[in-house]
Design a protein around this motif. Structure first.
Motif, short mmCIF file in Angstrom:
data_model
loop_
_atom_site.label_atom_id
_atom_site.label_comp_id
_atom_site.label_asym_id
_atom_site.label_seq_id
_atom_site.Cartn_x
_atom_site.Cartn_y
_atom_site.Cartn_z
N ASP A 129 -4.97 3.71 1.68
CA ASP A 129 -5.58 3.13 0.80
C ASP A 129 -6.83 4.01 0.06
O ASP A 129 -7.00 5.09 0.70
CB ASP A 129 -6.37 1.73 0.76
CG ASP A 129 -6.43 0.89 -0.44
OD1 ASP A 129 -6.08 1.23 -1.63
OD2 ASP A 129 -6.68 -0.32 -0.18
N SER A 130 -7.37 3.88 -1.04
CA SER A 130 -8.26 4.74 -1.69
C SER A 130 -9.39 4.10 -2.47
O SER A 130 -8.98 2.75 -3.00
CB SER A 130 -7.57 5.89 -2.79
OG SER A 130 -7.17 5.13 -3.54
N ASP A 242 0.09 -2.77 -5.24
CA ASP A 242 0.04 -3.20 -4.36
C ASP A 242 0.31 -4.85 -4.60
O ASP A 242 0.87 -5.27 -3.55
CB ASP A 242 -1.33 -3.24 -3.65
CG ASP A 242 -1.55 -3.39 -2.15
OD1 ASP A 242 -0.64 -2.90 -1.44
OD2 ASP A 242 -2.36 -4.16 -1.88
N ILE A 243 0.19 -5.25 -5.57
CA ILE A 243 0.55 -6.71 -5.89
C ILE A 243 2.07 -6.93 -5.91
O ILE A 243 2.40 -7.82 -5.17
CB ILE A 243 -0.33 -7.29 -7.14
CG1 ILE A 243 -1.70 -7.27 -7.01
CG2 ILE A 243 0.54 -8.62 -7.46
CD1 ILE A 243 -2.33 -7.46 -8.40
N SER A 312 -1.64 1.61 -1.85
CA SER A 312 -1.70 1.48 -0.50
C SER A 312 -0.50 1.58 0.18
O SER A 312 0.32 0.92 -0.45
CB SER A 312 -2.48 0.09 -0.67
OG SER A 312 -2.68 -0.41 0.63
N SER A 313 -0.49 2.32 1.34
CA SER A 313 0.91 2.44 1.94
C SER A 313 0.48 2.40 3.50
O SER A 313 -0.68 2.76 3.99
CB SER A 313 1.17 3.87 1.48
OG SER A 313 1.88 3.92 0.22
N HIS A 314 1.64 2.08 4.50
CA HIS A 314 1.52 2.08 5.65
C HIS A 314 1.77 3.57 6.05
O HIS A 314 2.32 4.58 5.30
CB HIS A 314 2.45 1.44 6.18
CG HIS A 314 2.41 0.10 6.55
ND1 HIS A 314 2.78 -0.77 5.38
CD2 HIS A 314 1.69 -0.69 7.46
CE1 HIS A 314 2.36 -2.05 5.62
NE2 HIS A 314 1.92 -1.97 6.78
#
Length: 642
Positions: A129-130, A242-243, A312-314
């Motif tokens: 994330d940031s 992300d939503i 936001s990512s894995h």
């Protein structure tokens, strides 16, 4: 600390004695002052802060994170503010390079990359994330929001700019132990619901509520929350990507596959450079065996994977994890050349990614010349972990590639040699002799160096050898000696006494199954299987992960194993049924092989593997010039051993 105040660390703390020292140690050389706004700690938090030279400001908590954050900013003297929480650290920071970046930037705030570790701590178990965590100290830059507070709105309102910084925050607050310790979910949900009464249309708060609902496991409520947000969501909202991603995953979880795919298309149209959207699309397509479409999605993900984004990512989305998924798909469609290629690409990016290494070593030892295997491992040498060297050595022995085994010992980093030698030095030699049928010599090797306590795998191998050779007295003496040291030995001992109970004992007996096969103790393995009560879960359990080892068994042993496992055929998965068919071919029971292959292919029409295996079976029997059917089936066997 320097006397001039260029960078101030501002934190809110409350009973943080378990994590605060780690956090402050990570940043103490980079900041010029530390400000802790303490909301009523009753543990050693304040004392720890003082040891790091922090200025402590008591604060009466009023259920408003922004108010507490802004109190800290008000007390700061630096030109720049750095914000951290106690469950975070700043990763590998160089103080001079950080300050140089701040001196030269024209931006008012910097987004920092955040690695959020979750579940049980593992190096690769995080999502990225940031967040804007460094910003200029100015009266018109301040936090807003009762919870999940943000400073970016005030920066944008003043016409300021934001950039992506070069530094990374490691966040441990989503780890199971920490969540249990702090019990933040209930507090956060209460604060969000209170804030929503005041601002019912605030998308940021509604997004936060959905995220908390996911964390609690209230997936149905979370889906409802996100779908309601989506009705009026602007693609320019910071949380929109992300939503969409969370909504897609929840729809998929509730088997609303087409809705998930439709939403994915909208998301990809708006954010074509968001790798995890492409990865998720591939996962959903793969569920329906849409292999080529899934591969296309993964390629799109990899095309965008190395770009710095705010998404936001894995971990590994668009890079090593995506390449690994491509390798798995190529395995499924029996393109082992490309499977090997993408596993290698994965390990080029992340050598210690064990899932990819386990698949790569199988295919490399089966498909590639020894110099290639040695060259690749040499390239990854400094990034591999001891367990991967152990895996590579044991697999080399099983594939009868002793020349590779020898080179691996030479390549291994010196720091790992003592540990790996202690772990499998004797074990690997003994297994080599056992596979050649030299069981007595294998036992002599295992009984060397009697001064030290045997490793668990050494005890297990020695037990399997005694069991195979029907040496009951030695077997019981071994278990008596090690039952107090290893639960596995105790579980084997109670099994020998006719008792079978508990998941832990089943796990130990499954390890015994695998060691019988790895050491080529097939007579003992067959006797062991027949000693397990027929109705137990352990008896029905087919050792699919080690199925490739069955190729080392004789035709007679294969026939005996087929008789044992076939009685559970109807209870097995498609891959286990396919393994039974191949075992029938190994046992030369071609009638049973054909019957089960036809049944499996008809029962699972969307799965290509049964049809492919059946096609090979027919081709082999109709073409006298074809190569050995078992050789042609080896790639399928390796794939099934997953």
């Amino acid at each position: 600390m320097t006397t001039s105040h260029f960078l101030s660390l501002c934190m809110i703390v409350s009973n943080e004695e378990h994590t605060l020292a780690r956090c402050l140690a990570s940043v103490k050389d980079a900041v010029d002052e530390i400000i802790l706004v303490d909301t009523g700690s009753t543990d050693r938090t304040v004392d720890i802060g003082k040891k790091f030279g922090a200025r402590i400001f008591p604060y009466i908590w009023n259920d408003d994170f922004s108010d507490a954050r802004n109190r800290g900013i008000k007390e700061a003297k630096g030109e720049w503010i750095l914000v951290l929480d106690a469950d975070e650290t700043l990763d590998a920071i160089d103080s001079l390079s950080l300050k140089k970046e701040l001196w030269k930037t024209q931006a008012d705030g910097l987004y920092l990359n955040i690695l959020n570790y979750y579940g049980v701590y593992k190096e690769g178990s995080y999502f990225t994330d940031s967040s804007c965590r460094i910003f200029r100290r100015s009266p018109d830059i301040f936090f807003e929001g009762r919870i999940h507070e943000t400073v970016t709105s005030s920066i944008k309102d003043r016409g300021g700019s934001l950039e992506l910084g070069e530094y990374t925050i490691l966040h441990y607050g989503y780890l199971d132990d920490y969540i249990q310790l702090k019990q933040k979910n209930e507090r956060n949900t209460r604060l969000i619901e209170t804030a929503l009464v005041e601002n019912p249309d605030d998308i940021r708060l509604r997004y936060a509520l959905g995220s908390e609902q996911i964390q609690k496991g209230d997936y149905e409520d979370a889906l409802g929350t996100f779908l309601e947000i989506l009705k009026n969501l602007s693609p320019f909202d910071d949380h929109a990507p992300d939503i969409i991603l969370k909504s897609v995953n929840l729809l998929w979880y509730f088997h609303r596959r087409q809705e998930a795919l439709n939403l994915l298309e909208k998301g990809i149209t708006a954010y074509p450079d968001f790798p995890e959207l492409w990865d998720t699309k591939a996962d959903i397509l793969l569920e329906s065996n849409c292999f080529q479409e899934a591969l296309y999605s993964l390629f799109q993900s990899m095309d965008n994977g190395d770009q710095k984004k705010h998404y936001s990512s894995h971990a590994g989305a668009g890079t090593y994890l995506t390449a690994y998924k491509a390798g798995l798909i190529y395995e499924k469609i029996q393109d082992d050349v490309n499977a090997l290629k993408y596993y290698q690409s994965t390990l080029d990016l992340k050598p210690n990614f064990k899932l990819a290494f386990d698949r790569w070593i199988h295919w490399a030892l089966y498909r590639s010349p020894s110099p290639y295997v040695v060259e690749c491992i040499g390239k990854w040498r400094d990034g591999l972990e001891p367990s991967q060297w152990i895996k590579a050595i044991r697999m080399s022995i099983l594939y009868d590639k002793h020349e590779i085994e020898g080179e691996l010992w030479k390549l291994m980093p010196r720091d790992y040699l003592p540990e790996v030698k202690d772990e499998i030095g004797l074990l690997s030699k003994a297994i080599s002799f056992s596979l050649k049928g030299l069981k007595e010599e294998a036992l002599r090797i295992m009984q060397r160096n009697q001064r030290r306590t045997k490793k668990m795998d050494e005890v297990l191998l020695e037990w399997c050898l005694y069991y195979d050779m029907d040496r009951g007295q030695d077997l019981h003496a071994l278990l008596s000696e090690y039952s107090a040291i290893y639960p596995l030995a105790k579980h084997l001992s109670t099994f020998m006494e006719g008792e079978l109970h508990g998941t832990e004992q089943e796990e130990s007996l499954n390890l015994a199954k695998h060691m019988f096969m790895e050491a080529g103790c097939w007579e003992g393995f067959v006797r062991f299987l027949h000693s397990i009560p027929k109705q137990s879960r352990l008896s029905k359990s087919f050792p699919l992960s080690h199925f490739y080892m069955f190729f080392n068994a004789s035709e007679k042993t294969a026939s005996t194993l087929l008789d044992f496992y076939y009685c559970y055929y109807e209870q097995y998965s498609v891959n286990e049924k396919l393994a039974i068919s191949i075992l029938a071919i190994k046992a030369e029971d071609y009638q049973l092989a054909q019957r089960t292959l036809v049944t499996t292919a008809e029962s699972f029409p969307d799965n290509p593997l049964p049809r492919w295996t059946l096609a090979l079976f027919y081709f082999h029997h109709r073409s006298p010039w074809s190569s050995s059917l078992l050789d042609e089936l080896k790639p399928i066997v390796i794939h099934l051993s997953n």
